[in-house]
Design a protein around this motif. Structure first.
Motif, PDB file in Angstrom:
ATOM      1  N   UNK A 299       1.133  -1.343   0.124  1.00 23.52           N
ATOM      2  CA  UNK A 299       0.118   0.106  -0.636  1.00 23.52           C
ATOM      3  C   UNK A 299       0.877   1.461   0.448  1.00 23.52           C
ATOM      4  N   UNK A 300       1.080   1.976  -1.257  1.00 24.92           N
ATOM      5  CA  UNK A 300       1.649   3.422  -1.423  1.00 24.92           C
ATOM      6  C   UNK A 300       0.641   3.704  -1.477  1.00 24.92           C
ATOM      7  N   UNK A 301       1.673   6.043  -1.246  1.00 27.93           N
ATOM      8  CA  UNK A 301       1.742   6.534  -1.040  1.00 27.93           C
ATOM      9  C   UNK A 301       1.360   7.616  -2.633  1.00 27.93           C
ATOM     10  N   UNK A 302       0.350   8.388  -3.107  1.00 29.36           N
ATOM     11  CA  UNK A 302       0.745   9.411  -4.190  1.00 29.36           C
ATOM     12  C   UNK A 302       0.527  10.792  -3.836  1.00 29.36           C
ATOM     13  N   UNK A 303       1.763  11.010  -4.055  1.00 36.25           N
ATOM     14  CA  UNK A 303       1.946  12.210  -3.945  1.00 36.25           C
ATOM     15  C   UNK A 303       1.935  13.473  -4.999  1.00 36.25           C
ATOM     16  N   UNK A 304       2.312  14.377  -5.282  1.00 34.59           N
ATOM     17  CA  UNK A 304       1.811  15.629  -5.953  1.00 34.59           C
ATOM     18  C   UNK A 304       3.426  15.216  -6.971  1.00 34.59           C
ATOM     19  N   UNK A 305       4.552  15.021  -6.954  1.00 37.33           N
ATOM     20  CA  UNK A 305       5.313  15.557  -7.857  1.00 37.33           C
ATOM     21  C   UNK A 305       5.623  14.270  -8.754  1.00 37.33           C
ATOM     22  N   UNK A 306       4.659  14.757  -9.783  1.00 37.72           N
ATOM     23  CA  UNK A 306       4.119  13.182 -10.428  1.00 37.72           C
ATOM     24  C   UNK A 306       5.612  12.168 -11.213  1.00 37.72           C
ATOM     25  N   UNK A 307       6.554  13.144 -11.643  1.00 34.14           N
ATOM     26  CA  UNK A 307       7.113  12.034 -12.778  1.00 34.14           C
ATOM     27  C   UNK A 307       8.039  11.286 -11.789  1.00 34.14           C
ATOM     28  N   UNK A 308       8.591  11.591 -10.281  1.00 37.54           N
ATOM     29  CA  UNK A 308       8.864  10.844  -9.211  1.00 37.54           C
ATOM     30  C   UNK A 308       7.940   9.794  -8.625  1.00 37.54           C
ATOM     31  N   UNK A 309       7.320  10.395  -8.669  1.00 33.19           N
ATOM     32  CA  UNK A 309       5.642   9.252  -8.213  1.00 33.19           C
ATOM     33  C   UNK A 309       6.141   7.575  -9.526  1.00 33.19           C
ATOM     34  N   UNK A 310       6.271   7.697 -10.432  1.00 35.22           N
ATOM     35  CA  UNK A 310       5.870   7.346 -10.885  1.00 35.22           C
ATOM     36  C   UNK A 310       7.066   6.136 -11.151  1.00 35.22           C
ATOM     37  N   UNK A 311       7.831   7.305 -11.365  1.00 38.53           N
ATOM     38  CA  UNK A 311       9.673   6.132 -10.535  1.00 38.53           C
ATOM     39  C   UNK A 311       9.728   5.895  -9.551  1.00 38.53           C
ATOM     40  N   UNK A 312       9.030   5.697  -8.444  1.00 42.15           N
ATOM     41  CA  UNK A 312       8.874   4.926  -7.084  1.00 42.15           C
ATOM     42  C   UNK A 312       8.090   4.164  -7.062  1.00 42.15           C
ATOM     43  N   UNK A 313       7.256   3.993  -8.054  1.00 37.58           N
ATOM     44  CA  UNK A 313       6.401   2.698  -7.808  1.00 37.58           C
ATOM     45  C   UNK A 313       6.725   1.691  -8.809  1.00 37.58           C
ATOM     46  N   UNK A 314       7.807   1.883  -9.921  1.00 32.70           N
ATOM     47  CA  UNK A 314       8.282   1.118 -10.933  1.00 32.70           C
ATOM     48  C   UNK A 314       9.407   0.732 -10.195  1.00 32.70           C
ATOM     49  N   UNK A 315      10.552   1.659  -9.074  1.00 31.19           N
ATOM     50  CA  UNK A 315      11.626   1.004  -8.258  1.00 31.19           C
ATOM     51  C   UNK A 315      11.428  -0.183  -7.466  1.00 31.19           C
ATOM     52  N   UNK A 316      10.264  -0.020  -6.768  1.00 29.09           N
ATOM     53  CA  UNK A 316       9.306  -0.495  -5.580  1.00 29.09           C
ATOM     54  C   UNK A 316       9.391  -1.652  -6.321  1.00 29.09           C
TER      55      UNK A 316
END
Lengths: 136, 303, 552
Positions: free
Chosen positions: C280-297
């Motif tokens: 269960x993750x958080x989605x914050x406002x820095x769009x591209x960093x968040x996309x990268x975060x989900x892929x990295x996880x």
């Protein structure tokens, strides 16, 4: 130089203490001695701690909507402990009409998300200054 | 609470009134003019009867948990207890975060557990003076045992801890501070060494490594404070050590020693205030500071 | 290698073909306006080894591009809105309304006393009953909560951690009474205690006995309730507490590794319980960093499971996750701006390949959301799904130099933090010594300081302010709810078989004292006898002790 001691407390059960900890740190950086009680404190525990630590002000934080019942309960506990003169400030997710109610109940300042830290620090300073004048 | 006369305040704190105890500590700590008369009025017999214990150790060794366990055992025996938790002030802003209460909140409603958080306020020896005064105020209010907790194993922490009748050093496996403790020769000045978290890997090695520096094998105790294991023993040891020190008249000697040290600390604190005013009032004559200091000192205490 | 790479062919013939056979795509043909075909999976000109190692194909190790081969072309993410308030009866009414509207899953919010194992009449519960969720004291409340809701047909997500075993037991017994056996129930319990110590705060017991309860649940469910997700390992609250994106990934995966290791130590087999782990993750406002975060996880978890636990089954390595938009970014000023923030955040979650999503409502910085703003929040997801086109192709941002660089960076930073946690003796040691909480607090403080100084602009808060005098309608919980709930609890306690209840509680205590016993059955028995949540938790408090928080 006068040093102000303040107690930052979280009444009730919510564990979201990001705001409380931020304010505690910001007050420290503004030269206050800040005693933090941790989460889930009852009004009586908060009042007893405020007395033992001889603080000049108490700051309460609640994010769960329980402020209407808990903030006045802390005031009542302080009265019972013979410390009605210690001012209480509060913050959290608090709707506008509750702010008036809390202020009428005796909470001296109420802060909502987005209030600048400088404004909060100033309110604590003013409250502490008044309390010190009263006690000395 | 508006201002009270010192005599009234002392009378109320002798009855154990929480607000008066707290106010008295603040007044002395803040160097109020009434500080001396408060301290003068304290019940000497209670001061004599109280035991003070200094507890120190590196961050993470579990001092607050250990203190919490000691409070628990003391309260089971209906002994009124005082706790002074010392944390450092920021050298830049003079502010401080005092968070040790969190571990003691189990006793928040117990009027016979008197907790006071104290910041070092960046003073030279000053915190020793303030902590010493707080100990005596708590004792006068009826606390039979007073615990003073400090973080770290540097010189100033040791100074505070050794103000107390008995000094306890708490270590835990995995922090690598044992070497530092041995280098600093701390083992020679502490009465008891507690290896906390004794159930963790590395505890036996820590015990072995430290064994070399100990004066006697019974100087060390093992605890697991979070489970209250070994902590009742620790209290028993503290109380029997007290008895022994009293019988051998050593307690008196130790207290005399501490009082002398505190006198020096208080003098420095109070002198500094007046001295600063004095120096600032004088016209700067361009005289060398070392020379000026000598002249000033000779005026106060002719050498 | 070219696009006709044998590995591509292998993926098409295996993973993709199997999925398409079982789950046809939403449409026969995906097109833009005008008829241009939308490709299922855009690939680089050259599918080389570096591409295969870092990205690979969706539904195949290392899962960077997603856990299913067709992602949202097969089915949209589950739009699952978290709800629950005041009494069981009031919440039941809301759930039934939602189900009539076509929702297939429920997400139950419990009030704080329930989450911390206190009955509504406990002095600690003062002012909190029914506030942030529904109050559950005994089985009777749970029966009311799911009255006329068929538990064999819907899946239920429950945000409950420390007393998860008790609430799960109540759910199972309600199902039993409906004639639904445990092996038919579907859903998720959050059951992630480790993050409570560092971020969310609803802990009861110390870490070790808490881990035992979790392992007991894994064990019991793997044989008795195999369709139930037994944990939702949550970074959401770590981020809410102020962590960075990389810290969110690091501490969440570190917690996940701890649960896996604890279960293995208790004798469970890796492949028996890991397919039921959810995140269960958080989605914050820095769009591209968040996309990268989900892929990295996703990539990092797959690697860790493979390298540390020699996982072989895809289901064991796949990181499936729910996402919620970031509550901490919502402002009380100019509340309509929050709709835009939520849109960006929801888009990040979808571009990052989430399995389900909760979108916050515009007014949540003021109070619990009103029904109108909950609807707008849901509409936000529907617009992204049906109108934006981002759901028609898999992992659309793959291959962007910036996004790939960021994915690598987040993964690397997270891995370094996981290694530091390892060095300090693991997650439990880092809860005690304050390493994890300290890292989060420092990040939170720095972020807030940037806002205070104006270095970081928050629209409507430290720039572009207006004088607002608009009345925003807020949702209120009637204070009478507390009294009503206390009254009901007294009634249930008076009417039950006292002796049987006492026996169950004393059996539970005996089992709790024996470290090898599984507590699920004794808790089920206690629940059946209408022992209250508080009574059950008090027995466990007596045996396990209570966690007090770290000195600060």
């Amino acid at each position: 130089m006068e040093v102000y001691r303040v107690l930052i407390a979280k009444p009730g059960l919510d564990g979201h203490d990001r705001g409380a900890k931020f304010i505690a740190r910001a007050l420290r950086d503004a030269g206050f001695e800040v005693i933090y009680t941790g989460i889930r404190r009852t009004p009586n525990e908060i009042a007893a701690s405020a007395v033992q630590e001889d603080v000049a002000a108490v700051g309460l934080s609640s994010m769960s909507g329980a402020h209407a019942r808990l903030f006045p309960a802390v005031l009542a506990s302080l009265r019972q402990a013979g410390a009605a003169d210690i001012p209480v400030l509060g913050g959290g997710i608090i709707p506008a009409e509750d702010i008036t109610l809390l202020q009428e109940a005796g909470i001296c300042s109420v802060f909502t998300p987005g209030t600048p830290a400088q404004a909060i620090i100033k309110a604590f300073k003013d409250a502490c200054q008044q309390q010190h004048q009263h006690r000395n | 609470m508006s201002s009270l006369q010192p005599a009234q305040l002392v009378e109320q704190l002798h009855r154990g009134d929480p607000r008066s105890v707290a106010r008295a500590i603040s007044l002395v700590e803040d160097q109020s003019d009434v500080g001396a008369s408060i301290m003068q009025g304290l019940d000497q017999q209670r001061l004599d009867e109280a035991l003070t214990v200094g507890i120190t150790g590196p961050p993470g060794a579990g001092k607050s948990t250990l203190t919490g366990a000691l409070i628990h055992h003391l309260r089971q025996q209906k002994i009124r207890v005082g706790i002074i938790a010392v944390d450092p002030s920021s050298p830049l802003t003079h502010g401080a975060l005092l968070g040790d209460r969190i571990r003691m909140m189990d006793h928040a409603l117990d009027q016979d557990v008197v907790v006071r958080s104290m910041a070092t306020r960046g003073r030279l020896g000053g915190v020793c003076a303030a902590a010493g005064a707080a100990m005596r105020i708590m004792a006068a209010s009826g606390c039979r045992v007073i615990l003073v907790e400090t973080v770290g194993i540097g010189q100033s922490e040791m100074d505070i801890a050794s103000l107390a009748d008995i000094t306890v050093l708490v270590l835990a496996p995995g922090f690598g501070d044992e070497i530092q403790a041995m280098k600093a020769g701390i083992l020679e000045v502490v009465d008891l060494l507690v290896i906390n978290k004794a159930d963790m890997p590395g505890a036996q090695k820590l015990l072995f490594d430290l064994g070399k520096g100990l004066r006697a094998s019974d100087q060390v105790l093992q605890t697991c404070a979070s489970e209250k294991q070994g902590t009742a023993d620790l209290l028993t040891r503290l109380l029997s050590l007290e008895k022994m020190l009293r019988q051998e008249q050593k307690l008196q000697q130790r207290r005399l020693c501490s009082l002398r040290q505190e006198t020096v600390d208080w003098s420095l604190e109070l002198f500094k205030k007046r001295l600063t005013a004095l120096v600032h009032a004088q016209h700067c004559t361009g005289i060398d500071p070392r020379v000026a200091a000598e002249q000033l000192l000779n005026r106060v205490i002719p050498g | 290698m070219s696009k006709k790479d044998p590995s591509l062919q292998g993926w098409q013939d295996n993973e993709l073909a199997r999925t398409l056979a079982r789950f046809p795509e939403r449409k026969d043909k995906f097109t833009c306006h005008g008829g241009r075909t939308v490709e299922r999976l855009a690939l680089p000109e050259e599918v080389d080894q570096e591409y295969l190692d870092k990205l690979g194909f969706p539904g195949r190790y290392p899962y960077t591009r997603g856990v299913q081969p067709t992602m949202y072309r097969g089915r949209f993410w589950t739009m699952r809105q978290y709800a629950g308030f005041s009494t069981a009866a009031a919440s039941n009414e809301r759930y039934r309304y939602l189900l009539e509207q076509g929702q297939t899953g429920l997400s139950v919010a419990f009030d704080l006393p329930t989450q911390i194992g206190y009955d509504s009449d406990d002095p600690m519960s003062l002012g909190e009953v029914g506030k942030v969720g529904v109050a559950i004291d005994t089985l009777a409340d749970m029966e009311t909560l799911f009255d006329q809701i068929p538990l064999d047909k819907i899946s239920t997500s429950m945000t409950i951690n420390s007393p998860a075993m008790v609430l799960l037991a109540m759910y199972i017994v309600v199902a039993e009474k409906q004639g639904v056996s445990a092996d038919q129930i579907q859903g998720t319990i959050q059951n992630d205690i480790l993050k409570e110590y560092v971020a969310r705060g609803t802990y009861i017991f110390p870490p070790q006995p808490s881990l035992r309860l979790i392992t007991n649940i894994f064990q019991w469910c793997s044989t008795n309730a195999p369709k139930f997700n037994t944990i939702s390992i949550s970074g959401y609250h770590i981020r809410e507490a102020g962590s960075t994106a990389a810290q969110e990934v690091a501490f969440t995966l570190a917690n996940g590794l701890t649960y896996v290791q604890t279960a293995l130590d208790a004798g469970l087999a890796l492949d028996d319980f890991t397919p039921r782990l959810a995140f269960f993750f958080n989605a914050s406002s820095n769009l591209l960093e968040e996309v990268a975060k989900f892929r990295a996880a996703r990539r990092l978890w797959a690697k860790l499971m493979k390298e540390r636990f020699q996982a072989k089954k895809p289901a064991t390595m796949m990181l499936r996750f729910h996402t919620q938009t970031a509550g901490n970014t919502l402002t009380a000023q100019q509340v309509d701006n929050n709709i835009i923030r939520v849109t960006l955040q929801a888009l990040a979650a979808v571009l990052g390949g989430t399995q389900s999503l909760h979108t916050n409502s515009r007014d949540e910085a003021l109070s619990l959301p009103t029904e109108a703003s909950v609807r707008t929040a849901l509409r936000t997801q529907q617009v992204i799904a049906h109108e934006s086109g981002v759901a028609d192709t898999v992992d659309p941002l793959a291959g962007s130099w910036y996004v790939e660089q960021l994915t690598d960076a987040v993964e690397q930073e997270a891995m370094q933090l996981i290694e530091r946690v390892d060095e300090f003796g693991g997650v439990v040691a880092c809860i005690e010594n304050g390493f994890i909480a300290g890292q989060i607090e420092d990040a939170a403080y720095q972020y807030q300081q940037e806002i205070e100084s104006g270095e970081r602009v928050i629209v409507g808060v430290n720039e572009f302010q207006v004088d607002e005098d608009v009345e925003v309608p807020v949702m209120r919980i009637d204070p009478a709810v507390e009294d009503e709930q206390v009254h009901q609890l007294k009634q249930v306690k008076a009417e039950r078989d006292q002796e049987a209840g006492q026996q169950c509680l004393s059996d539970l205590e005996t089992a709790a004292r024996s470290e090898s016993a599984n507590l699920m059955e004794p808790v089920l028995n206690a629940v059946r006898c209408y022992c209250s949540l508080g009574e059950i938790c008090n027995v466990l408090r007596g045996v396990f002790g209570e966690y007090r928080g770290r000195a600060w």
